[in-house]
Design a protein around this motif. Structure first.
Motif, mmCIF file in Angstrom:
data_model
loop_
_atom_site.group_PDB
_atom_site.id
_atom_site.type_symbol
_atom_site.label_atom_id
_atom_site.label_comp_id
_atom_site.label_asym_id
_atom_site.label_seq_id
_atom_site.Cartn_x
_atom_site.Cartn_y
_atom_site.Cartn_z
ATOM 1 N N TYR A 91 0.837 -1.212 0.000
ATOM 2 C CA TYR A 91 0.000 0.000 0.000
ATOM 3 C C TYR A 91 0.870 1.260 0.000
ATOM 4 O O TYR A 91 0.665 2.174 -0.817
ATOM 5 C CB TYR A 91 -0.945 0.017 1.211
ATOM 6 C CG TYR A 91 -1.727 1.304 1.286
ATOM 7 C CD1 TYR A 91 -1.351 2.331 2.147
ATOM 8 C CD2 TYR A 91 -2.826 1.529 0.448
ATOM 9 C CE1 TYR A 91 -2.040 3.535 2.193
ATOM 10 C CE2 TYR A 91 -3.529 2.728 0.483
ATOM 11 C CZ TYR A 91 -3.120 3.734 1.355
ATOM 12 O OH TYR A 91 -3.805 4.930 1.369
ATOM 13 N N ARG A 105 -1.863 3.848 -8.560
ATOM 14 C CA ARG A 105 -2.868 4.744 -7.969
ATOM 15 C C ARG A 105 -3.187 5.923 -8.877
ATOM 16 O O ARG A 105 -4.184 6.605 -8.699
ATOM 17 C CB ARG A 105 -2.409 5.220 -6.582
ATOM 18 C CG ARG A 105 -2.206 4.124 -5.552
ATOM 19 C CD ARG A 105 -3.471 3.299 -5.297
ATOM 20 N NE ARG A 105 -4.650 4.074 -5.017
ATOM 21 C CZ ARG A 105 -5.030 4.477 -3.801
ATOM 22 N NH1 ARG A 105 -4.250 4.183 -2.775
ATOM 23 N NH2 ARG A 105 -6.142 5.172 -3.624
ATOM 24 N N ARG A 157 -9.243 -0.408 0.963
ATOM 25 C CA ARG A 157 -8.187 -0.923 0.054
ATOM 26 C C ARG A 157 -7.113 -1.668 0.866
ATOM 27 O O ARG A 157 -6.698 -2.773 0.518
ATOM 28 C CB ARG A 157 -7.569 0.221 -0.741
ATOM 29 C CG ARG A 157 -6.372 -0.155 -1.596
ATOM 30 C CD ARG A 157 -5.729 1.063 -2.232
ATOM 31 N NE ARG A 157 -6.577 1.616 -3.297
ATOM 32 C CZ ARG A 157 -6.434 1.305 -4.606
ATOM 33 N NH1 ARG A 157 -5.522 0.415 -4.975
ATOM 34 N NH2 ARG A 157 -7.214 1.847 -5.509
#
Ligand code: AHG
Ligand code: MN
Ligand code: MN
Length: 334
Positions: free
Chosen positions: A221, A233, A325
């Motif tokens: 992440y 992203r 997420r």
């Protein structure tokens, strides 16, 4: 001139709509707020009155205590013991249950608190705060089991920020409202009604110095955030780390973002840092009431069945789509 809604007026007006919330609760909240006003005064005077620096002692967490960790704990305990609203208390700074002295009446609530959150910042004049969580209790002599309630059982959660201004952030399960202390009249005034966390964000908060200890989902992440618009992203991110949970959560309530203090593979005996009962649970209640999400990365914080007063948990909170997420990455990596 716009009318100033004081905390007292707000709670009384809200209480009329809250079934089962008695005047006792309002009085308890006022007692907590009065203690926090005292703490605000001490924090603001700092070195002028010699309250900064280390106490050269350790708490149950094995952490070196600041003088103000102890002073603020004593203020909270002294302010709440005599009121007759509580059956017991628990504090980050005290090993076991804090009992109500026999000569005082008992009440039907439990108060759990971190009297000074972010205290490593106090000597460098950065924002710190007090976090509190209120549970119901039917026992007059509560046992540890009476405290071991999941976060979904909280009646109220809040924190006071001792920053450029002193603010109270509060939920009783009907949204989140922010109040700013008007030092001229000594009252908290409603300044941030109905706070809401935007579901998306481009700002993350994590202590990057621990990166080598994170699990793969967190590595993934954060790496994607750092890759910015060239990465998956497709947008650039900003980073903040204040090392005061209260300051990070207020920023997220104000402009969104995601905060992570994840599982840490450094010490199997201490896989997480933040404490469930008086840090993660109250913040989770507040964040969810503002439309955000709060997870360990694998499960909803508020549904954890506690195993001890000072149990530590991994903490991921903030903008719902970012938390979802991160949780998805953990579940994929099972
Ligand atoms: P406390 O001062 O009550 O021990 O809490 C400090 C917590 C939290 O406020 C903050 O987010 C975190 O510790 C900072 O941890 P690091 O110092 O490891 O960054
Ligand atoms: Mn803390
Ligand atoms: Mn603390």
């Amino acid at each position: 001139m716009a009318k100033k809604v004081t905390l007292t007026r707000f709670i009384i007006e809200q209480q009329r709509d809250l079934p089962g919330v008695s005047g006792t609760f309002t009085l308890l909240l006022n007692d907590i707020v009065k203690a926090c006003k005292q703490i605000s005064h001490l924090v603001n005077r700092g070195d002028l009155i010699g309250v900064l620096g280390s106490a050269d002692s350790e708490n149950v967490q094995g952490e070196v205590q600041k003088k103000l960790d102890i002073i603020t704990n004593d203020i909270m305990v002294d302010a709440l013991s005599w009121t007759g609203h509580l059956a017991g208390m628990a504090s980050e700074e005290v090993d076991g249950i804090i009992r109500i002295p026999k000569h005082y009446p008992k009440g039907k609530y439990l108060a759990l608190f971190d009297p000074l959150d972010g205290s490593s910042n106090i000597d460098v004049n950065l924002t710190v705060g007090t976090i509190f969580s209120i549970l119901r209790c039917n026992a007059t002599e509560p046992t540890l089991e009476d405290f071991m309630q999941p976060g979904t059982h909280q009646v109220c959660a809040g924190f006071v920020l001792y920053g450029p201004s002193t603010m109270l952030i509060l939920t009783t399960g009907h949204g989140v409202n922010g109040f700013t202390l008007d030092q001229d009249i000594g009252e908290f005034i409603l300044t941030h009604p109905a706070m809401a966390i935007p579901p998306d964000s481009k700002e993350f908060a994590i202590n990057m110095s621990n990166q080598r200890y994170w699990e793969p989902p967190v590595q993934r992440y954060i790496a994607e955030c750092q890759q910015g618009e060239e990465g998956v992203r497709g947008k650039n991110f900003n980073m903040r780390w204040i090392a005061s949970l209260v300051a990070e959560v207020f920023r997220i309530l104000t402009r969104g973002g995601v905060f992570l203090y994840p599982l840490d593979l450094r010490d199997p005996n201490k896989p997480a840092k933040l404490r469930l009962m008086y840090e993660a649970n109250p913040m989770a209640f507040i964040v969810e009431q503002a439309g955000g999400a709060c997870s360990t990365g694998r499960e909803r914080i508020l549904e954890i069945k506690p195993g001890g007063l000072h149990q530590r948990v991994p903490l991921v909170l903030g903008s719902k789509n970012e938390v979802d997420r991160i949780t998805a990455y953990h579940l994929e990596a099972k």
